[in-house]
Design an enzyme around this catalytic site. Structure first.
Site, PDB file in Angstrom:
ATOM      1  N   GLY A  90       0.652  -1.268  -0.034  1.00 53.72           N
ATOM      2  CA  GLY A  90      -0.017  -0.156   0.029  1.00 53.72           C
ATOM      3  C   GLY A  90       0.745   1.436   0.004  1.00 53.72           C
ATOM      4  O   GLY A  90       0.287   2.310  -0.133  1.00 53.72           O
ATOM      5  N   LYS A 111      10.081   1.884   0.214  1.00 52.12           N
ATOM      6  CA  LYS A 111       8.900   1.951   1.320  1.00 52.12           C
ATOM      7  C   LYS A 111       8.607   3.479   1.525  1.00 52.12           C
ATOM      8  O   LYS A 111       9.443   4.173   2.055  1.00 52.12           O
ATOM      9  CB  LYS A 111       9.305   1.455   2.411  1.00 52.12           C
ATOM     10  CG  LYS A 111       8.118   1.142   3.602  1.00 52.12           C
ATOM     11  CD  LYS A 111       8.666   0.117   4.569  1.00 52.12           C
ATOM     12  CE  LYS A 111       7.504   0.190   5.778  1.00 52.12           C
ATOM     13  NZ  LYS A 111       8.052  -0.982   6.819  1.00 52.12           N
ATOM     14  N   GLY A 124      -0.176   5.977   1.380  1.00 50.04           N
ATOM     15  CA  GLY A 124       1.122   5.522   0.535  1.00 50.04           C
ATOM     16  C   GLY A 124       2.284   6.045   0.924  1.00 50.04           C
ATOM     17  O   GLY A 124       3.593   5.734   0.430  1.00 50.04           O
ATOM     18  N   ARG A 174      14.691  -0.387   1.069  1.00 51.70           N
ATOM     19  CA  ARG A 174      14.781  -1.808   1.646  1.00 51.70           C
ATOM     20  C   ARG A 174      15.388  -2.728   0.783  1.00 51.70           C
ATOM     21  O   ARG A 174      14.849  -3.144  -0.366  1.00 51.70           O
ATOM     22  CB  ARG A 174      13.370  -2.024   2.344  1.00 51.70           C
ATOM     23  CG  ARG A 174      13.306  -3.616   3.202  1.00 51.70           C
ATOM     24  CD  ARG A 174      12.372  -3.412   3.868  1.00 51.70           C
ATOM     25  NE  ARG A 174      10.901  -4.081   3.407  1.00 51.70           N
ATOM     26  CZ  ARG A 174       9.762  -4.079   4.056  1.00 51.70           C
ATOM     27  NH1 ARG A 174       9.703  -3.752   5.325  1.00 51.70           N
ATOM     28  NH2 ARG A 174       8.563  -4.397   3.287  1.00 51.70           N
ATOM     29  N   ARG A 181       5.768 -13.300   1.309  1.00 53.37           N
ATOM     30  CA  ARG A 181       5.300 -13.901   2.634  1.00 53.37           C
ATOM     31  C   ARG A 181       4.683 -14.752   2.558  1.00 53.37           C
ATOM     32  O   ARG A 181       3.993 -15.238   1.587  1.00 53.37           O
ATOM     33  CB  ARG A 181       4.501 -12.348   3.004  1.00 53.37           C
ATOM     34  CG  ARG A 181       5.198 -11.179   2.645  1.00 53.37           C
ATOM     35  CD  ARG A 181       4.358 -10.021   2.218  1.00 53.37           C
ATOM     36  NE  ARG A 181       5.042  -8.753   1.682  1.00 53.37           N
ATOM     37  CZ  ARG A 181       5.427  -7.829   2.559  1.00 53.37           C
ATOM     38  NH1 ARG A 181       5.151  -7.758   3.703  1.00 53.37           N
ATOM     39  NH2 ARG A 181       5.899  -6.873   1.954  1.00 53.37           N
ATOM     40  N   ASP A 249       1.099 -11.655   6.909  1.00 53.55           N
ATOM     41  CA  ASP A 249       1.735 -10.732   5.876  1.00 53.55           C
ATOM     42  C   ASP A 249       3.231 -10.298   6.257  1.00 53.55           C
ATOM     43  O   ASP A 249       3.699  -9.538   5.186  1.00 53.55           O
ATOM     44  CB  ASP A 249       0.845  -9.719   5.599  1.00 53.55           C
ATOM     45  CG  ASP A 249       0.518  -8.879   6.623  1.00 53.55           C
ATOM     46  OD1 ASP A 249      -0.145  -9.467   7.482  1.00 53.55           O
ATOM     47  OD2 ASP A 249       0.753  -7.596   6.640  1.00 53.55           O
ATOM     48  N   ASN A 250       3.388 -10.236   7.388  1.00 53.28           N
ATOM     49  CA  ASN A 250       5.000  -9.662   7.853  1.00 53.28           C
ATOM     50  C   ASN A 250       5.670 -11.213   8.282  1.00 53.28           C
ATOM     51  O   ASN A 250       6.915 -10.840   8.925  1.00 53.28           O
ATOM     52  CB  ASN A 250       4.706  -9.155   8.978  1.00 53.28           C
ATOM     53  CG  ASN A 250       4.048  -7.602   8.854  1.00 53.28           C
ATOM     54  OD1 ASN A 250       4.029  -7.251   7.541  1.00 53.28           O
ATOM     55  ND2 ASN A 250       3.308  -7.293   9.684  1.00 53.28           N
ATOM     56  N   ASP A 259       9.629  -5.888   8.122  1.00 53.28           N
ATOM     57  CA  ASP A 259       8.498  -5.064   8.653  1.00 53.28           C
ATOM     58  C   ASP A 259       8.877  -4.750  10.092  1.00 53.28           C
ATOM     59  O   ASP A 259       8.190  -5.202  11.105  1.00 53.28           O
ATOM     60  CB  ASP A 259       7.093  -5.572   8.495  1.00 53.28           C
ATOM     61  CG  ASP A 259       6.556  -5.132   7.028  1.00 53.28           C
ATOM     62  OD1 ASP A 259       7.330  -4.574   6.198  1.00 53.28           O
ATOM     63  OD2 ASP A 259       5.355  -5.366   6.960  1.00 53.28           O
TER      64      ASP A 259
HETATM   65  P1  AMP Z   1       1.972  -3.237   8.023  1.00 55.25           P
HETATM   66  O1  AMP Z   1       1.193  -2.993   9.655  1.00 55.25           O
HETATM   67  O2  AMP Z   1       3.051  -2.186   8.302  1.00 55.25           O
HETATM   68  O3  AMP Z   1       2.604  -4.369   7.950  1.00 55.25           O
HETATM   69  O4  AMP Z   1       1.049  -2.771   7.046  1.00 55.25           O
HETATM   70  C1  AMP Z   1      -0.177  -3.586   6.903  1.00 55.25           C
HETATM   71  C2  AMP Z   1      -0.572  -2.891   5.358  1.00 55.25           C
HETATM   72  O5  AMP Z   1      -1.083  -1.694   5.583  1.00 55.25           O
HETATM   73  C3  AMP Z   1       0.117  -3.366   4.203  1.00 55.25           C
HETATM   74  O6  AMP Z   1      -0.905  -3.578   3.401  1.00 55.25           O
HETATM   75  C4  AMP Z   1       0.773  -1.941   4.193  1.00 55.25           C
HETATM   76  O7  AMP Z   1       0.710  -1.738   2.772  1.00 55.25           O
HETATM   77  C5  AMP Z   1      -0.551  -1.131   4.394  1.00 55.25           C
HETATM   78  N1  AMP Z   1      -0.225   0.404   5.016  1.00 55.25           N
HETATM   79  C6  AMP Z   1       0.538   0.832   5.918  1.00 55.25           C
HETATM   80  N2  AMP Z   1       0.477   1.897   6.081  1.00 55.25           N
HETATM   81  C7  AMP Z   1       0.194   2.506   4.903  1.00 55.25           C
HETATM   82  C8  AMP Z   1      -0.107   3.990   4.466  1.00 55.25           C
HETATM   83  N3  AMP Z   1       0.359   4.892   4.839  1.00 55.25           N
HETATM   84  N4  AMP Z   1      -0.453   4.002   3.021  1.00 55.25           N
HETATM   85  C9  AMP Z   1      -1.030   2.937   2.451  1.00 55.25           C
HETATM   86  N5  AMP Z   1      -1.036   1.679   2.810  1.00 55.25           N
HETATM   87  C10 AMP Z   1      -0.540   1.428   4.191  1.00 55.25           C
HETATM   88 MG    MG Z   2       3.630  -5.373   6.698  1.00 53.26          MG
END
Ligand code: AMP
Ligand code: MG
Length: 473
Positions: A90, A111, A124, A174, A181, A249-250, A259
């Site tokens: 995202g 990232k 994003g 990164r 994953r 996913d992590n 992550d």
């Molecule tokens: P994370 O908790 O960092 O592993 O993220 C979980 C999901 O949320 C992943 O699909 C990330 O790409 C999405 N995500 C986290 N922060 C953002 C953001 N600021 N904008 C868009 N997607 C995000």
């Molecule tokens: Mg993640």
């Protein structure tokens, strides 16, 4: 742009369409290089030192896409705190795969590089503090010798990001063995059998090429990933690392830590330690990490079911057997690791009790995990240690000479202490990177005590408020 040694070959972008979306990073207003990991760049065969600063910043902010890159956002799904969601990059873009001079193939990922079709409600983007935090912790993990994604650079965007406050934006570059994953498989199986089959073949080829000729490649992959994850979690437990958001996913297929969001290192030993503000139930507490890794591996095994055996019942039986075996595989590794922390040669019948009793008095007395083992490594007891236990340990351990070598390799002196990390980030926020670079230097050789670095051994000052970390910042 000047070619600094990029050698791209983008195999992921040749996978079936639904698994990713092709799109470039979104350019930012005012790219600026904040920190560049020249040591890592050199290992990757990248000559960044020769690039003008403006070009460097433009690449690492996503404004210039290097020749040969084929930028994509990867699709994936995931069980987040137990609940299933469709996710995806995202706020990240994989520029492509770079072939390093040592033959390694690594993902180059930006990232915080702008919105993608998987952004859902997110912007994003990423803020400078959390990207520098990932940089510090991932490089600390590398210094500790623990499999991890690496951090090549952080670039400022010159744009604000809006969280609870307005923060400076940044992009982290990164480096990863791959971004496959468990959640990638959870996504692929919902795309259909062809996508799943292609992804399994890809994962084997990329990470476990020896398994291609196995009688049952999917089962061999499951076994291999279970082993890698068991290895990884034992390493986390060795140094007191709490990942904090072990959603599927992590968790990588390569066995690298990935992550770095709400992660942190434990000070006082307590298996119930949680730092993440959203982990209210303690799902990802320090002592629960092996259980949660097993839970995640069960989700992985479920994805592989159609490929494990033609008969569904037989497939389930195979998967269950392997998931159950995580426990013994993990236990053997954990015992060997704890044995090394205590300098023991081999593992005797009484050693489990020796370890359990140690952890019991460490927990009851609130002993610092890192410093407790560092003291034992010097054959000196942490103040207040159980004298009866010490006598048992010395009798079992024998001569300190050979024991100490084992202990020095297993027990770090320096970990990224939470208060040190916060102080470095606060200074960086004010434009002073000196504390951060010094911290990185200390953490690059964490097993070797050096004069003048005593302050990096100290736990947070007495009475400091409980440390709290945050996700998705
Ligand atoms: P994370 O908790 O960092 O592993 O993220 C979980 C999901 O949320 C992943 O699909 C990330 O790409 C999405 N995500 C986290 N922060 C953002 C953001 N600021 N904008 C868009 N997607 C995000
Ligand atoms: Mg993640």
């Amino acid at each position: 742009m000047t070619a600094p040694g990029w050698k791209f070959d983008n195999s992921y972008a040749r996978l079936p369409d639904g698994l990713f979306t092709r799109l470039p990073p979104t350019p930012v207003a005012a790219p600026g290089a904040v920190i560049v990991n020249h040591r890592l760049a050199e290992q990757l065969g990248l000559d960044l030192a020769g690039l003008p600063e403006g070009e460097l910043a433009a690449v690492f902010a996503g404004n210039t896409v290097p020749d040969g890159a084929d930028p994509i956002a990867q699709a994936y799904a995931g069980h987040q705190f137990g609940g299933f969601n469709i996710l995806g990059d995202g706020r990240a873009i994989v520029l492509g795969e770079h072939l390093a001079p040592d033959g390694r193939r690594v993902d180059i990922q930006l990232k915080g590089s702008g919105p993608t079709p998987y952004s859902r409600r997110g912007d994003g983007r990423a803020a400078l503090g959390p990207m520098l935090r990932e940089y510090i912790i991932s490089e600390a993990m590398a210094g500790l010798g623990i499999p991890t994604t690496r951090s090549l650079a952080v670039a400022a965007t010159g744009e604000p990001v809006y969280r609870e406050q307005i923060l400076p934006g940044a992009v982290l570059t990164r480096i990863a063995a791959s971004h496959l994953r468990v959640g990638t498989f959870e996504f692929a199986i919902r795309q259909g059998p062809d996508a799943l089959q292609a992804l399994v073949a890809y994962a084997i080829d990329r990470h476990y090429p020896d398994l291609a000729d196995a009688d049952n490649p999917a089962l061999a992959l499951l076994d291999a990933v279970i082993d890698r994850q068991a290895d990884l979690i034992v390493e986390w437990m060795r140094v007191g690392f709490i990942h904090g958001v072990m959603n599927t996913d992590n968790m990588t297929i390569s066995g690298e830590t990935i992550d770095y969001g709400p992660c942190a290192f434990m000070d006082a030993y307590d298996p119930d330690t949680v730092f993440s503000s959203i982990d209210l139930g303690g799902r990802y507490a320090f002592g629960r990490q092996p259980k949660m890794a097993q839970w995640n591996l069960a989700r992985f095994a479920e994805c592989l079911l159609p490929l494990l055996a033609a008969d569904p019942d037989a497939a389930v039986a195979l998967a269950e057997d392997r998931i159950k075996s995580f426990e013994s595989r993990y236990r053997l590794r954990w015992q060997a690791m704890m044995g090394a922390k205590l300098g023991l040669a081999g593992f005797d019948a009484g050693d489990s009790a020796l370890i359990e009793d140690l952890l019991a008095w460490m927990r009851a007395g609130g002993f610092d995990y890192t410093n407790g083992f560092a003291a034992l490594t010097e054959d000196s007891a942490p103040p207040g240690a159980d004298p009866v236990w010490l006598e048992r340990w010395r009798a079992r351990r024998g001569d300190m000479g050979p024991a100490q070598a084992r202990m020095r390799a297993a027990n770090p002196v320096y970990i990224p202490r939470n208060h040190r990390v916060e102080a470095a980030l606060a200074a960086a926020g004010e434009g002073d990177l000196a504390p951060l670079t010094r911290l990185l230097e200390v953490l690059s050789a964490p097993y070797e005590r050096r004069a003048g670095l005593e302050e990096y051994e100290s736990p947070p000052p007495e009475g400091a408020p409980a440390y709290e970390t945050f996700c998705g910042t």
